[in-house]
Motif scaffolding. Sequence first.
Motif, PDB file in Angstrom:
ATOM      1  N   HIS A 336       0.836  -1.199   0.000  1.00 53.47           N
ATOM      2  CA  HIS A 336       0.000   0.000   0.000  1.00 53.47           C
ATOM      3  C   HIS A 336       0.869   1.246   0.000  1.00 53.47           C
ATOM      4  O   HIS A 336       0.582   2.222  -0.724  1.00 53.47           O
ATOM      5  N   ALA A 340       0.963   4.147  -3.079  1.00 56.21           N
ATOM      6  CA  ALA A 340       0.236   5.354  -2.666  1.00 56.21           C
ATOM      7  C   ALA A 340       0.645   6.590  -3.463  1.00 56.21           C
ATOM      8  O   ALA A 340      -0.231   7.345  -3.916  1.00 56.21           O
ATOM      9  N   ALA A 343      -0.865   6.421  -6.902  1.00 51.98           N
ATOM     10  CA  ALA A 343      -2.319   6.580  -6.842  1.00 51.98           C
ATOM     11  C   ALA A 343      -2.693   8.045  -6.666  1.00 51.98           C
ATOM     12  O   ALA A 343      -3.640   8.540  -7.298  1.00 51.98           O
ATOM     13  N   LEU A 350      -6.794   5.375  -2.026  1.00 51.18           N
ATOM     14  CA  LEU A 350      -6.504   4.029  -1.535  1.00 51.18           C
ATOM     15  C   LEU A 350      -7.079   3.885  -0.141  1.00 51.18           C
ATOM     16  O   LEU A 350      -6.826   4.721   0.738  1.00 51.18           O
ATOM     17  N   ILE A 376      -2.848  -3.889  -7.610  1.00 52.19           N
ATOM     18  CA  ILE A 376      -3.302  -2.530  -7.289  1.00 52.19           C
ATOM     19  C   ILE A 376      -3.083  -1.598  -8.470  1.00 52.19           C
ATOM     20  O   ILE A 376      -3.943  -0.775  -8.808  1.00 52.19           O
ATOM     21  N   ASP A 406     -11.840  -2.224  -7.260  1.00 56.61           N
ATOM     22  CA  ASP A 406     -11.717  -0.908  -7.912  1.00 56.61           C
ATOM     23  C   ASP A 406     -13.086  -0.442  -8.356  1.00 56.61           C
ATOM     24  O   ASP A 406     -14.086  -1.166  -8.243  1.00 56.61           O
TER      25      ASP A 406
END
Length: 474
Positions: A336, A340, A343, A350, A376, A406
């Motif tokens: 993650h 990040a 994203a 997220l 992801i 998603d």
Amino acid sequence: MSFRKAMVAGALALILSLAVLIATSIWHHRLAARLLSRIEMAQHQALLVTRLEADIVARQLADRSQHVAMDQAIAVGMRAYLGSIENERHLIETDAESQAQQTHEWARALELAGIIGNSDRAGWRAARALSHDIAVREQGEAREAAQSIAQAQRWSGRLIGSVALFILLLCGATGWLLWRGIVAPIAALIDGTDRLRAERGPARVRLQGLHELQHLAAQFNDMAEAIETQVATRTTALEQANQWLRDIDGRRRLFLSKVSHELRTPVTVMRGEAEVALRRPENRAALEDALVHIVDSGQFLHRRLDDLLALAQAEDGALSVAPRPIDLALVLREAHAMVAPFARSSGIGLQLEAASDAVPIVGDPDRLRQALVAIIDNGIKFSPPEGMIRLDMRSDGDRARIAIRDDGPGVAEADLARIFDPYFQADVGRSRGGTGLGLALARWIAERHGGHLDAANHRMREGLCVSLTLPVVS
């Protein structure tokens, strides 16, 4: 029939025929010689008796002064005739009829001798008549012997002709046997060999001819079948190898095109951000924002290169997994943290919902983190602006499940089973770019850890949910 038996039978038949022919010739020669001797003896005896008859006639016509001399001549002729009959015994056949005739001839001769020894005028007339009858009989015996010779010649000729015809038939049968039993099977084997060499259909030959050639034909058929099977097997293997090479070449071309397309996008983004920042060098905030976007794009580009290299190594069997005891929740939080920045730069949120407690598993943290980041990144690519990626992990008994959802358009039901295949992209994926390698790499990593990947569309709203399930250490 075997070749040896055929040759032995033919040789025996030929030897027997020749033996019969030779025996017939010897028998005929001996019979003819004996009959000729009898003819000569019969003619000689007929001549002696004819002379004796002439002497008797002369004795009857002579005066007394000549009787003594004439009687002596008649006695000499009579003794000569008796001697010839005695000499004739070894020429007479041993059958009863021939012996009876010889006995009768000897008795007639003795009768004539007796008449001559005690003759008067009437006796000489009887002697003359008896001698004439004996002469006629001897001439008849000579004719009978000649007829016997002619009959023996005819019989011998028929037998020799029959044997010669049998030999001709034997030669014809031998020729037919050589043709049907040897020449034709060999010709068939030659034709089968030519067909086998030229690969013109099944090279089988009919079992024919002698036993040895039939055995050879059977062995040839077995060999031809084995060769054809090997050729078919190797041809199939060669076709499979060629198809495999064509597939590899196709994947290589597709890989290069995907790589060029995948790398072009982040490189273009980084170049654009840098050019925009260079136009306003006095704006520090713009420079910092451009550098952040460049770093994020660089990290995304680095991850894409890692994914491409990892999948290529996985297909070649060179990518390895180094498992060890790890915490799956920590790996998820690290993944993650890695995605990040990308994203945020993509305008995607997220949301992480991970278990607070550790989830112990045995695995390779680098490969698992790579798989999660690939899933992801795939969700970020298909999510709309201001969309949300939700990361959820649950542990249930001996299994841990990480669900990544998603807000994208989802995947057609017909394509759900193929989205984990290398280079596969649905219509929406092709319109948005990408290589189609991220999910394939994630599935490979999951399977190497004893887990599996699943994909399903949201039932309540749009979007795709990809689930990673792994075994938990108790």
